[in-house]
Motif scaffolding. Structure first.
Motif, PDB file in Angstrom:
ATOM      1  N   GLU A   9      11.042  -3.355  -1.168  1.00 30.15           N
ATOM      2  CA  GLU A   9       9.794  -4.044  -0.830  1.00 30.15           C
ATOM      3  C   GLU A   9       8.727  -3.038  -0.379  1.00 30.15           C
ATOM      4  OE1 GLU A   9      10.477  -7.068   2.063  1.00 30.15           O
ATOM      5  OE2 GLU A   9      12.191  -7.890   0.972  1.00 30.15           O
ATOM      6  N   GLY A  10       9.161  -2.101   0.471  1.00 26.35           N
ATOM      7  CA  GLY A  10       8.201  -1.105   0.957  1.00 26.35           C
ATOM      8  C   GLY A  10       7.665  -0.226  -0.156  1.00 26.35           C
ATOM      9  N   LYS A  11       8.528   0.135  -1.124  1.00 25.47           N
ATOM     10  CA  LYS A  11       8.086   0.976  -2.226  1.00 25.47           C
ATOM     11  C   LYS A  11       7.096   0.232  -3.117  1.00 25.47           C
ATOM     12  CE  LYS A  11       9.811   4.055  -5.809  1.00 25.47           C
ATOM     13  NZ  LYS A  11      11.009   4.617  -6.476  1.00 25.47           N
ATOM     14  N   LEU A  12       7.354  -1.064  -3.372  1.00 28.56           N
ATOM     15  CA  LEU A  12       6.437  -1.857  -4.186  1.00 28.56           C
ATOM     16  C   LEU A  12       5.074  -1.997  -3.505  1.00 28.56           C
ATOM     17  CD1 LEU A  12       5.784  -3.688  -6.575  1.00 28.56           C
ATOM     18  CD2 LEU A  12       6.817  -5.597  -5.310  1.00 28.56           C
ATOM     19  N   LEU A  13       5.090  -2.323  -2.222  1.00 31.32           N
ATOM     20  CA  LEU A  13       3.823  -2.476  -1.488  1.00 31.32           C
ATOM     21  C   LEU A  13       3.072  -1.147  -1.416  1.00 31.32           C
ATOM     22  CD1 LEU A  13       4.917  -4.843   1.439  1.00 31.32           C
ATOM     23  CD2 LEU A  13       3.608  -5.434  -0.608  1.00 31.32           C
ATOM     24  N   GLY A  14       3.816  -0.045  -1.276  1.00 31.74           N
ATOM     25  CA  GLY A  14       3.161   1.265  -1.262  1.00 31.74           C
ATOM     26  C   GLY A  14       2.482   1.580  -2.577  1.00 31.74           C
ATOM     27  N   ASN A  15       3.172   1.295  -3.708  1.00 34.16           N
ATOM     28  CA  ASN A  15       2.569   1.532  -5.022  1.00 34.16           C
ATOM     29  C   ASN A  15       1.331   0.670  -5.224  1.00 34.16           C
ATOM     30  OD1 ASN A  15       4.608   3.329  -5.489  1.00 34.16           O
ATOM     31  ND2 ASN A  15       5.753   2.036  -6.911  1.00 34.16           N
ATOM     32  N   LEU A  16       1.415  -0.596  -4.844  1.00 37.33           N
ATOM     33  CA  LEU A  16       0.272  -1.496  -5.010  1.00 37.33           C
ATOM     34  C   LEU A  16      -0.910  -1.065  -4.138  1.00 37.33           C
ATOM     35  CD1 LEU A  16       2.107  -4.951  -5.148  1.00 37.33           C
ATOM     36  CD2 LEU A  16       1.134  -3.660  -7.050  1.00 37.33           C
ATOM     37  N   SER A  17      -0.632  -0.559  -2.927  1.00 35.99           N
ATOM     38  CA  SER A  17      -1.727  -0.105  -2.036  1.00 35.99           C
ATOM     39  C   SER A  17      -2.437   1.101  -2.618  1.00 35.99           C
ATOM     40  CB  SER A  17      -1.161   0.223  -0.655  1.00 35.99           C
ATOM     41  OG  SER A  17      -0.552  -0.903  -0.079  1.00 35.99           O
ATOM     42  N   VAL A  18      -1.666   2.063  -3.129  1.00 40.05           N
ATOM     43  CA  VAL A  18      -2.271   3.259  -3.714  1.00 40.05           C
ATOM     44  C   VAL A  18      -3.106   2.910  -4.945  1.00 40.05           C
ATOM     45  CG1 VAL A  18      -1.782   5.456  -4.849  1.00 40.05           C
ATOM     46  CG2 VAL A  18      -0.490   4.779  -2.815  1.00 40.05           C
ATOM     47  N   LEU A  19      -2.562   2.023  -5.799  1.00 34.89           N
ATOM     48  CA  LEU A  19      -3.293   1.613  -6.990  1.00 34.89           C
ATOM     49  C   LEU A  19      -4.565   0.857  -6.619  1.00 34.89           C
ATOM     50  CD1 LEU A  19      -0.289   0.466  -9.225  1.00 34.89           C
ATOM     51  CD2 LEU A  19      -1.692   2.518  -9.524  1.00 34.89           C
ATOM     52  N   GLY A  20      -4.474   0.009  -5.598  1.00 35.16           N
ATOM     53  CA  GLY A  20      -5.664  -0.728  -5.170  1.00 35.16           C
ATOM     54  C   GLY A  20      -6.743   0.189  -4.626  1.00 35.16           C
ATOM     55  N   LYS A  21      -6.350   1.222  -3.859  1.00 35.55           N
ATOM     56  CA  LYS A  21      -7.331   2.166  -3.317  1.00 35.55           C
ATOM     57  C   LYS A  21      -7.998   2.959  -4.429  1.00 35.55           C
ATOM     58  CE  LYS A  21      -7.676   6.234  -0.361  1.00 35.55           C
ATOM     59  NZ  LYS A  21      -6.940   7.195   0.505  1.00 35.55           N
ATOM     60  N   GLN A  22      -7.202   3.465  -5.377  1.00 42.82           N
ATOM     61  CA  GLN A  22      -7.770   4.248  -6.469  1.00 42.82           C
ATOM     62  C   GLN A  22      -8.678   3.406  -7.355  1.00 42.82           C
ATOM     63  OE1 GLN A  22      -4.427   5.971  -8.496  1.00 42.82           O
ATOM     64  NE2 GLN A  22      -3.985   7.442  -6.850  1.00 42.82           N
ATOM     65  N   ARG A  23      -8.323   2.152  -7.561  1.00 45.92           N
ATOM     66  CA  ARG A  23      -9.173   1.276  -8.364  1.00 45.92           C
ATOM     67  C   ARG A  23     -10.483   0.969  -7.651  1.00 45.92           C
ATOM     68  NH1 ARG A  23      -7.171  -4.215 -11.467  1.00 45.92           N
ATOM     69  NH2 ARG A  23      -9.247  -4.889 -12.204  1.00 45.92           N
ATOM     70  N   ALA A  24     -10.424   0.805  -6.328  1.00 46.61           N
ATOM     71  CA  ALA A  24     -11.659   0.556  -5.571  1.00 46.61           C
ATOM     72  C   ALA A  24     -12.586   1.767  -5.599  1.00 46.61           C
ATOM     73  CB  ALA A  24     -11.303   0.189  -4.129  1.00 46.61           C
TER      74      ALA A  24
END
Length: 311
Positions: A67-82
């Motif tokens: 769960e932590g790895k998935l949330l970490g990947n999604l957070s990084v992708l969201g920041k880079q997309r923003a």
């Protein structure tokens, strides 16, 4: 199927779904970062469905890691997309802005030139003045104020008059004292140099041969007086009034110049640096057996010169 078997099946399904989502975020990274793609939002919705269906939220340590790895990947992708989003949708175009100003002021196009009415710039200034923070200009009160002499000119005149008064007043007391002290020192030096030249001429006539330089300048009673004698002799050498040379024993000798030779010497001035220390002074006294000074000891005189003077 018992309850334990059901929980094991749900746990395996949860892990499989988590690994699938994690693998998808890592493999399709460019698609997640594409602003036109909704891949990031759909993955977030899938993770929410897992919680709603009870497949996540258990206390299993391995599931928490996934769960932590998935949330970490999604957070990084969201920041880079923003960070890739462009917020400056409205770009300032100077040409377009100039055209709007011309239209607003009612400019007339005459071929390639644009003409305006005489008072159009005043109108523009009144319109844009609220956009700038500036002090209002000074104006006469009801038109009764008589404009006088410009401030800048008045300041220049005052400074000019102050400078004239300073020149008329002359030097201050401190300057007068400084000039007097310098003049007195120059007179003392000139007097001592003349006295030493007369002594050298007298001793030279008595022996009719050049004098030993050390025997002439060294004062066995005072090291400071010796330094002063060297200092004064340096002026005589500089002015071409005396000659310092080496004898057959390679020792320095001094003698006055003749009138013709003195004038020639002034045209061909040649000086060298001569220094003497306290131990060297004592060695000279012992070596040359100097018991008295050819130049009389001065009771008081100018300040002591440096221990190294040009010759």
């Amino acid at each position: 199927m018992d309850r334990a078997s059901t929980n094991d099946a749900r746990t395996r399904e949860a892990r499989r779904n988590l690994r699938s989502l994690i693998h998808d975020t890592e493999r399709n990274r460019h698609e997640y970062l594409n602003p036109e793609s909704d891949k990031l939002c759909s993955t977030l919705l899938k993770s929410d469905d897992l919680y709603e269906n009870g497949l996540l939220g258990t206390t299993s340590c391995s599931e928490k890691v996934l769960e932590g790895k998935l949330l970490g990947n999604l957070s990084v992708l969201g920041k880079q997309r923003a960070q890739k989003l462009k917020t400056d949708t409205v770009v300032f175009d100077p040409t377009e802005f100039a055209e709007k100003i011309v239209t607003y002021l009612g400019g007339n196009r005459d071929g390639g030139d644009i003409t305006f009415a005489p008072d159009v710039w005043t109108k523009l200034g009144e319109e844009v003045s609220p956009c700038f923070r500036g002090a209002p200009p000074l104006s006469p009160l009801y038109g009764s104020f008589v404009r006088g002499e410009p401030v800048k000119k008045a300041v220049v005149e005052r400074r000019k008059k102050a400078n004239e008064k300073e020149i008329t007043r002359g030097p201050t007391n401190a300057e007068e004292l400084r000039n007097f002290a310098e003049l007195a020192e120059e007179e003392t030096t000139s007097r001592e140099v003349t006295k030493i030249l007369n002594i050298l001429k007298r001793e030279y006539r008595a022996s009719n041969s050049p004098l030993c330089y050390f025997e002439f300048v060294v004062n066995p009673e005072s090291f400071s007086q010796t330094i002063e004698n060297i200092f004064y002799c340096s002026f005589l050498v500089r002015d071409g009034l005396v000659i310092v040379s080496l004898d057959d024993d390679k020792l320095p000798v001094i003698q006055p110049c003749e009138e013709g030779a003195s004038k020639k010497k002034k045209l061909e001035q040649n000086q060298l640096a001569f220094s003497i220390t306290k131990p060297q002074f004592k060695k000279c006294v012992e070596t040359f057996k100097i018991t008295s000074s050819m130049i009389p000891t001065r009771s008081s005189g100018p300040s002591q010169p440096a221990a190294s003077q040009p010759l």
